[in-house]
Design an enzyme around this catalytic site. Structure first.
Site, PDB file in Angstrom:
ATOM      1  N   GLY A 217       1.011  -1.358   0.068  1.00  0.00           N
ATOM      2  CA  GLY A 217       0.312   0.352   0.004  1.00  0.00           C
ATOM      3  C   GLY A 217       1.331   1.139   0.315  1.00  0.00           C
ATOM      4  N   ASN A 218       0.025   2.531   0.179  1.00  0.00           N
ATOM      5  CA  ASN A 218       0.838   3.386   0.530  1.00  0.00           C
ATOM      6  C   ASN A 218       0.347   4.839   1.712  1.00  0.00           C
ATOM      7  OD1 ASN A 218      -1.279   5.482  -0.651  1.00  0.00           O
ATOM      8  ND2 ASN A 218      -0.530   4.010  -2.624  1.00  0.00           N
ATOM      9  N   ARG A 219       0.789   5.851   1.836  1.00  0.00           N
ATOM     10  CA  ARG A 219       0.243   6.695   2.734  1.00  0.00           C
ATOM     11  C   ARG A 219      -0.755   7.611   3.121  1.00  0.00           C
ATOM     12  NH1 ARG A 219       5.047   5.957   6.758  1.00  0.00           N
ATOM     13  NH2 ARG A 219       6.527   6.229   5.469  1.00  0.00           N
ATOM     14  N   SER A 220      -1.272   7.848   1.509  1.00  0.00           N
ATOM     15  CA  SER A 220      -1.993   8.418   0.761  1.00  0.00           C
ATOM     16  C   SER A 220      -3.344   7.968   2.042  1.00  0.00           C
ATOM     17  CB  SER A 220      -3.164   8.623  -0.484  1.00  0.00           C
ATOM     18  OG  SER A 220      -3.908   9.185  -0.700  1.00  0.00           O
TER      19      SER A 220
END
Ligand code: CTP
Length: 412
Positions: A217-220
């Site tokens: 995933g990512n931090r958005s």
């Protein structure tokens, strides 16, 4: 320090009146001066002492009180913004007809301030042709209608008609207020510049599954995309949000399509793009996904000390939407970059807009800077908007809502 604005909150007689307390409270916490004008019916649902304590001002109801100070017009004349929440079907009908048979009606008629209403009623009343026509009249006058949402109503039934959540009403109302032209600028109706347009926004960060319990995933957080949705609503648009793993609530009057992975987002965006006039790709989309998704949990004893993942490229949704763009459709992309040098950041942005083929690119620095996370998950943002020739058309640093409005300003 900011100058407090005067916000009049009109409360009318529906069960959602109890939620208006949170609307009043949010404006007060925002540093604005709040004056409540409640109808007598509203006070059957929520107590005057509660509203006075929360608003820190007397609550006005009676047309025949304070006559010497011409209160029936002075409250409206002194308002920077009027918000009616909840707005019942009866109140909407009276507003459409311009009736002034109570203090709230007089206040609204005597005011030139922008008006935001949050309808609340049963589905049958909301769908009644009389209400539909009245709401259309109000919209045509530049009045902002927030909601209603779809969900559980007072009884056991559910459907369209539930008052929009207080935080959304407040966010939309503040966006309307922030966009008020200063003296000498265009008329207040300019704030409804997206009326009748379908705006499609992607928000959040995709998750690429590895096995039933893990993902890449990512931090958005989705905050910027949701702020765009709120700002577009405030400007009169019909909004669809394709939402991937958001950490923030979405206004219920936005049509939300929940997705998780890049492939799901691709499918949902392609479908919604068929009817959208404006597309904004604010989501952080994973460029790669695991080639295979394990059916069972990946176990250490099966893998050993090193786990090598094989990743395959995801479709570039923005590039695909741009390539399939219909005449007149406008497409805005984002460029999330960790580059700290402003000039090199612009070069990256200019390269990216050519590669993506979109009309505008919002260049946004993300990542860690001196121990602080910027862009992702934060309340504030700083962006530069480029056009397809790489020319800077707008630049802003501030709350995600002011950034959202700056982005929407470029849509012709
Ligand atoms: N984007 C997309 N599909 C992808 C990757 C990105 O639609 N598979 C969109 C994002 O929503 C954003 C824009 O493309 O609007 C740019 O995303 P960004 O991550 O900055 O760029 P990438 O294309 O991923 O390029 P790179 O990571 O190499 O900078």
């Amino acid at each position: 320090m900011k100058t407090p604005r005067t916000i009049v909150v009109g409360i009318t007689g529906g069960i959602a009146a109890y939620k208006a307390v949170n609307v009043v409270r949010a404006f007060v916490l925002n540093g604005d001066s709040v004056h409540v004008v409640a109808t007598t019916a509203a006070l059957r649902f929520v107590g005057k002492p509660t509203l006075e304590a929360i608003s820190r001002n007397p609550v006005h109801t009676d047309l025949y009180e304070g006559v010497a100070e011409v209160r029936h017009v002075s409250i409206g004349q002194g308002a920077d913004l009027i918000v009616v929440a909840p707005a019942t079907a009866n109140t909407i009908a009276k507003l459409a007809a311009g009736l002034a048979d109570d203090l709230l009606g007089n206040t609204i008629l005597a005011s030139t301030a922008p008006l935001v209403i949050a309808p609340a009623m049963h589905t049958e009343m909301w769908n009644n042709p009389a209400t539909v026509a009245n709401v259309a009249v109000l919209r045509s006058r530049g009045i902002t209608v927030v909601g209603p949402g779809i969900g559980r109503l007072t009884g056991t039934d559910s459907g369209a008609g539930r008052m929009e959540e207080p935080e959304t009403i407040v966010a939309v109302a503040l966006a309307v207020l922030d966009r008020q032209p200063s003296a000498g600028e265009a008329a207040a109706s300019a704030v409804q510049d997206l009326a009748g347009r379908h705006v499609l926004i992607s928000a959040g960060g995709t998750r690429e599954p590895l096995d039933p319990v893990r993902f890449l995933g990512n931090r958005s957080s989705g905050k910027q995309g949701v702020a765009l949705a709120q700002a577009a609503l405030a400007r009169g648009a019909t909004v669809t949000l394709v939402a991937a793993n958001l950490e923030v609530a979405v206004p219920t009057s936005v049509t939300t399509v929940l997705v998780s992975s890049a492939l799901e987002m691709h499918e949902a965006m392609t479908l919604a793009a068929e009817t959208a006039e404006v597309i904004i790709m604010a989501a952080a989309v994973a460029d790669y996904r695991p080639k295979t998704v394990q059916l069972g949990k990946i176990k250490k004893e099966d893998v050993g000390d090193t786990l090598t993942l094989e990743l395959v490229k995801n479709p570039d949704i923005l590039a695909a939407l741009s390539a399939a763009r219909r005449p007149g459709q406008q497409i805005i992309g984002f460029a999330a970059e960790t580059e700290t040098d402003a000039d090199r950041l612009l070069v990256l942005g200019r390269d990216k807009i050519i590669r993506k083929g979109c009309d505008y690119l919002v260049v946004n620095r993300v990542g860690h800077a001196s121990g602080e996370t910027v862009g992702f998950g934060t309340e504030r943002n700083a962006v530069t908007v480029l056009d397809r020739h790489g020319v800077i058309v707008n630049e802003v640093s501030g709350s995600k809502m002011s950034v959202a409005n700056c982005i929407l300003d470029v849509i012709g």
